[in-house]
Design a protein around this motif. Structure first.
Motif, PDB file in Angstrom:
ATOM      1  N   LEU A 102       0.837  -1.201   0.000  1.00 35.33           N
ATOM      2  CA  LEU A 102       0.000   0.000   0.000  1.00 35.33           C
ATOM      3  C   LEU A 102       0.871   1.250   0.000  1.00 35.33           C
ATOM      4  N   ARG A 103       1.951   1.230   0.763  1.00 41.05           N
ATOM      5  CA  ARG A 103       2.875   2.371   0.739  1.00 41.05           C
ATOM      6  C   ARG A 103       3.476   2.549  -0.667  1.00 41.05           C
ATOM      7  N   ALA A 104       3.848   1.437  -1.282  1.00 44.57           N
ATOM      8  CA  ALA A 104       4.413   1.527  -2.635  1.00 44.57           C
ATOM      9  C   ALA A 104       3.385   2.092  -3.619  1.00 44.57           C
ATOM     10  N   LEU A 105       2.136   1.725  -3.433  1.00 43.47           N
ATOM     11  CA  LEU A 105       1.074   2.275  -4.282  1.00 43.47           C
ATOM     12  C   LEU A 105       0.928   3.774  -4.056  1.00 43.47           C
ATOM     13  N   GLY A 106       1.087   4.205  -2.804  1.00 41.07           N
ATOM     14  CA  GLY A 106       1.054   5.640  -2.523  1.00 41.07           C
ATOM     15  C   GLY A 106       2.157   6.382  -3.261  1.00 41.07           C
ATOM     16  N   SER A 107       3.329   5.777  -3.350  1.00 38.09           N
ATOM     17  CA  SER A 107       4.422   6.398  -4.108  1.00 38.09           C
ATOM     18  C   SER A 107       4.080   6.475  -5.590  1.00 38.09           C
ATOM     19  N   GLN A 108       3.426   5.431  -6.115  1.00 37.28           N
ATOM     20  CA  GLN A 108       3.009   5.472  -7.520  1.00 37.28           C
ATOM     21  C   GLN A 108       1.967   6.562  -7.747  1.00 37.28           C
ATOM     22  N   LEU A 109       1.068   6.738  -6.789  1.00 38.13           N
ATOM     23  CA  LEU A 109       0.080   7.806  -6.898  1.00 38.13           C
ATOM     24  C   LEU A 109       0.778   9.157  -6.938  1.00 38.13           C
ATOM     25  N   ARG A 110       1.784   9.329  -6.120  1.00 43.87           N
ATOM     26  CA  ARG A 110       2.512  10.604  -6.093  1.00 43.87           C
ATOM     27  C   ARG A 110       3.186  10.878  -7.426  1.00 43.87           C
ATOM     28  N   ARG A 111       3.668   9.817  -8.070  1.00 43.44           N
ATOM     29  CA  ARG A 111       4.344   9.995  -9.357  1.00 43.44           C
ATOM     30  C   ARG A 111       3.370  10.026 -10.530  1.00 43.44           C
ATOM     31  N   GLY A 112       2.101   9.755 -10.273  1.00 44.69           N
ATOM     32  CA  GLY A 112       1.124   9.776 -11.358  1.00 44.69           C
ATOM     33  C   GLY A 112       1.118   8.533 -12.210  1.00 44.69           C
ATOM     34  N   GLU A 113       1.629   7.411 -11.698  1.00 45.13           N
ATOM     35  CA  GLU A 113       1.676   6.150 -12.454  1.00 45.13           C
ATOM     36  C   GLU A 113       0.373   5.389 -12.219  1.00 45.13           C
ATOM     37  N   LEU A 114      -0.708   5.865 -12.825  1.00 41.39           N
ATOM     38  CA  LEU A 114      -2.041   5.367 -12.490  1.00 41.39           C
ATOM     39  C   LEU A 114      -2.322   4.000 -13.088  1.00 41.39           C
ATOM     40  N   ASP A 115      -1.900   3.749 -14.322  1.00 36.83           N
ATOM     41  CA  ASP A 115      -2.192   2.445 -14.934  1.00 36.83           C
ATOM     42  C   ASP A 115      -1.544   1.293 -14.177  1.00 36.83           C
ATOM     43  N   PRO A 116      -0.239   1.332 -13.905  1.00 35.55           N
ATOM     44  CA  PRO A 116       0.339   0.239 -13.102  1.00 35.55           C
ATOM     45  C   PRO A 116      -0.214   0.196 -11.686  1.00 35.55           C
ATOM     46  N   LEU A 117      -0.582   1.356 -11.145  1.00 37.19           N
ATOM     47  CA  LEU A 117      -1.156   1.378  -9.796  1.00 37.19           C
ATOM     48  C   LEU A 117      -2.432   0.567  -9.732  1.00 37.19           C
ATOM     49  N   PHE A 118      -3.367   0.833 -10.642  1.00 37.64           N
ATOM     50  CA  PHE A 118      -4.651   0.144 -10.565  1.00 37.64           C
ATOM     51  C   PHE A 118      -4.542  -1.315 -11.006  1.00 37.64           C
ATOM     52  N   SER A 119      -3.578  -1.611 -11.856  1.00 35.30           N
ATOM     53  CA  SER A 119      -3.333  -3.019 -12.175  1.00 35.30           C
ATOM     54  C   SER A 119      -2.880  -3.767 -10.931  1.00 35.30           C
TER      55      SER A 119
END
Length: 814
Positions: free
Chosen positions: A656-673
């Motif tokens: 979940l923390r790693a997903l938060g970092s992806q959200l901060r970077r705007g990496e939405l497609d890999p995040l939701f996958s």
């Protein structure tokens, strides 16, 4: 006091109803097939609603949130809510769920009787009600568990109510308008798109409103407002919480139709003719032909005897035809063609046949009507029970008792080997109609909510995570799967960390093979309570089972506390004891052993680096579910038994923390996958609620941890806690003002809360920071449209976002 005629009509309707219940019960007794894909999903949702209703707490906002969360798609919760009492009285099984259709059958009988009386006579009403007990399409759906039959009953009842209000204008008008609004709300709660079936009658009412002047227009506007408020009161809370996932599921259904029903679109002749060719068979093709032949024979130009007691004017005929014609047009333009989607129109066909049967007064009318009844009963026997040739043209669905599918045995085997936890089973492949993740999930819920079943959504690159994320795998032969599923099957068979746990022959000649981890990532065992009353905690952060990269946590604590949720807070990160999967009915204490993959966030790693200027590392904190500390005694680290080779579960809170970092970077497609894969592995998504609590506690200790704040906002958003997510994102914007992703997230959440005025400023600010983001461009258009600034929305939509700069977005790295 009711007249003798009314009493006789009531007895006839009761006879129709009880006969239908008896036939459905007989069909269910003869049928041993498990539910299919959609049926299993509906049954799972109904069981979830039943469990939530057992925790009835109407004054709790979280209870309502959890209730509506059981129906997150366009398939609304009404069918499951009506099913819940029968699951309580008759037992939580598929047959109990199917018999809930009898309640909707009662509503359908009354509605058709009322419509027949409203249009023609009580005789027409009785014929319409009787034909609904014989129509093959309705019989087929009445012995199945989907939402189409319940939607048919609710839409027919609402059409009856709407027609009564429009044609008779009963008083008090505000009360009838409120009742109509409640009916519209119930349609929406059955299926979110169900109200679209009435689009043409509602359009006619809007046209009448535009043509009306003076006080009459004000009266109609007031009635419309009351109706709208009534519908919003019934369906509004569910829609407000789930509207985004409802739209997503509707779009997925549309795409399914485009992919799998090529050639039946509205731009083809086959697509336009599909429903007109199928509708006669829904009532019985031969029966329809006999009724129409009798009607044509009775209606002759030289026959001056009226067929109607009171001939309606043309405007009334237009009104009566508006619903079936509008509904047929809507079903035709849909991408998916299935007679279930036109099922609410079948009662209107039966009503038309009933009008013909009630109108003919020729000398031969009695044997003609008797022939219609005989044809109806013949069609019932053939379609529902496979007796004799089929005169209906409708696909028969007789009960089957020649095949046994071992769903109950598979779930029981898992429960016996892991009785104190919620186990998750992945089914590979998932394309068997009789043995699939949906009906296994329903069976797991029926057996005490101890086993969840899921399909694999991993790509070939994620298969290693899939092996670690599940403790149980069910393989079934002969059915080819997707490439990733075939690769996962091979990995399961070859993995040294897995072992066979059971095998069952299947009626199709193949076998179902159950595999389990030799050392499961979560183990829950009964244990003696410590004599001093303190919990015990053992941490083995270096390795577990001689496997580097794994960490093991052991906790001994009272079962009630563990099941409610115990969490561990350390400087290296957060951890939920048992990951929210502990299930125990008794008292005493439990030993909970978690073997997790070691995953440390960058922020946590920085906190662990020695620095003379920093404070010493704090001891671990063991927290209750409400965040209060739990006293414990720390035990020395231990070693796993020799020879153990655990894979270790993914550390979901670290993920979940790693997903938060992806959200901060705007990496939405890999995040939701990645979110989709984690949600499959955590069947109740407890990592979100536990992560919210632990991250909030961690932020009290480290308020500058932006990684934790982004993860907290994501956890709140994925739980559809829009208000909390908006508050967290506002804090993020204040601490990370140069990141357009934070402002875009805040704007999106405000749109989700239907606050476009609050969404517009952060979206415009984000656009100045990152003008090339197409998602941001779309959100700005939506915000202007929701503010009713249609001109501004049109101008902005005609201005495509500029191409991205060579340096990429302005999003900083954490």
């Amino acid at each position: 006091m009711a007249s003798p005629i009314r009493r006789r009509d009531g007895l006839l309707l009761l006879t129709f109803w009880f006969s239908g219940i008896a036939l459905d019960a007989l069909w269910l007794r003869l049928n041993t097939l498990p539910p299919g894909w959609d049926q299993g999903d509906h049954l799972s949702r109904a069981l979830g609603l039943w469990r939530q209703l057992q925790l009835f707490s109407p004054l709790s906002a979280s209870w309502w949130h959890d209730l509506w969360a059981e129906a997150p798609s366009y398939r609304g919760p009404l069918t499951g809510l009506v099913t819940a009492p029968l699951l309580q009285w008759l037992g939580p099984g598929y047959s109990s769920a199917v018999l809930s259709n009898s309640l909707f059958q009662a509503l359908l009988l009354l509605s058709l009787y009322g419509l027949g009386r409203l249009i023609h006579s009580r005789r027409a009403g009785l014929w319409a009600a009787g034909l609904s007990c014989l129509a093959p399409a309705l019989l087929n759906q009445r012995s199945d568990y989907l939402i189409d039959f319940s939607l048919t009953a609710v839409v027919t009842a609402c059409w009856w109510l709407l027609s009564w209000v429009v044609l008779h204008r009963p008083r008090p008008r505000w009360l009838w308008s409120l009742a109509l609004g409640l009916g519209f709300g119930l349609i929406t709660l059955t299926r979110a798109t169900g109200l679209l079936l009435l689009w043409l009658p509602l359009l006619l009412l809007a046209w009448r409103l535009l043509r009306t002047r003076g006080r009459r227009r004000l009266s109609l506007l007031a009635q419309g407002l009351i109706t709208t408020l009534g519908a919003a009161a019934v369906a509004g809370p569910w829609l407000a919480q789930n509207w985004l996932t409802i739209l997503t599921s509707v779009n997925m259904a549309r795409r399914w139709g485009l992919v799998y029903q090529d050639g039946l679109e509205a731009n083809t002749l086959e697509g336009w003719l599909w429903y007109p060719r199928m509708l006669p068979s829904t009532a019985g093709a031969l029966l329809v032909a006999v009724v129409l032949a009798g009607g044509l024979l009775a209606w002759r130009p030289w026959n001056r005897r009226p067929l109607w007691p009171r001939q309606p004017p043309a405007s009334v005929w237009l009104w009566w035809l508006s619903f079936p014609l509008g509904g047929l047009l809507l079903a035709t333009v849909m991408t998916t063609k299935d007679i279930r989607f036109a099922l609410p129109l079948v009662p209107q066909l039966l009503l038309a046949l009933a009008l013909v049967l009630a109108s003919v007064r020729q000398p031969w009318a009695a044997p003609w009507r008797l022939a219609v009844v005989v044809l109806g009963v013949w069609g019932l026997a053939s379609c529902q029970f496979g007796l004799g040739p089929n005169p209906t043209g409708f696909l028969p669905r007789p009960p089957r008792s020649d095949a046994h599918w071992p769903l109950a045995e598979i779930i029981t085997r898992i429960r016996d080997q892991a009785p104190h936890q919620l186990s998750t089973l992945v089914v590979v492949p998932d394309n068997n109609i009789h043995l699939n993740p949906f009906n296994l999930e329903a069976e797991g819920r029926r057996q005490g909510f101890r086993v969840a079943a899921r399909q694999s959504v991993a790509s070939p690159a994620q298969l290693a995570d899939e092996l670690a994320g599940f403790d149980w795998f069910l393989l079934q032969g002969r059915l080819p799967g997707q490439p990733a599923e075939n690769q996962l099957t091979a990995l399961v068979r070859q993995s040294a960390a897995l072992e066979p746990s059971g095998s069952w022959p299947l009626p199709d000649g193949s076998r179902a093979e159950l595999y389990r981890k030799r050392v499961r990532g979560l183990e829950v065992l009964p244990h003696a309570c410590p004599s001093d009353g303190l919990a015990r905690l053992r941490l083995s952060p270096g390795s577990a089972g001689n496997q580097p990269g794994l960490t093991r946590t052991e906790v001994i604590a009272p079962a009630a506390l563990v099941q409610q949720g115990l969490m561990l807070l350390v400087d290296g990160g957060e951890q939920a004891i048992g990951q929210g999967l502990v299930r125990h009915d008794g008292a005493g204490c439990l030993l909970v052993r978690d073997t997790l993959q070691r995953t440390a966030s960058p922020a946590a790693a920085r906190r662990r680096q020695p620095d003379a200027a920093t404070a010493p590392v704090r001891p671990p904190e063991l927290l209750r579910a409400d965040g209060r500390p739990l006293p414990y005694r720390l035990l020395p680290p231990g070693n796993a038994p020799e020879g153990a080779a655990p894979l270790g579960q993914p550390h979901r809170l670290a993920q979940l923390r790693a997903l938060g970092s992806q959200l901060r970077r705007g990496e939405l497609d890999p995040l939701f996958s990645r979110v989709g894969q984690i949600n499959q592995q955590d069947p109740e998504q407890r990592y979100l609620s536990q992560g919210e609590l632990l991250l909030s506690a961690q932020l009290q200790r480290h308020p500058d941890d932006l990684e934790a704040r982004y993860a907290l906002a994501l956890a709140q958003a994925l739980q559809r806690k829009a208000t909390a997510a908006a508050d967290t994102l506002e804090q993020i914007v204040a601490r990370d003002p140069g990141n357009p992703q934070a402002r875009m997230g805040l704007g999106f959440v405000q749109l989700y809360r239907f606050r476009p005025w609050a969404a517009q400023p952060p979206l415009d600010q984000a656009a100045r920071l990152n003008p090339s983001d197409p998602t941001l461009h779309t959100l700005r258009v939506v915000a202007r449209a929701m503010r009713l600034d249609l001109a501004g929305a049109l101008r902005l939509s005609q201005q495509p976002p500029p191409p991205p700069a060579g340096s990429g977005t302005a999003s900083p790295s954490p």
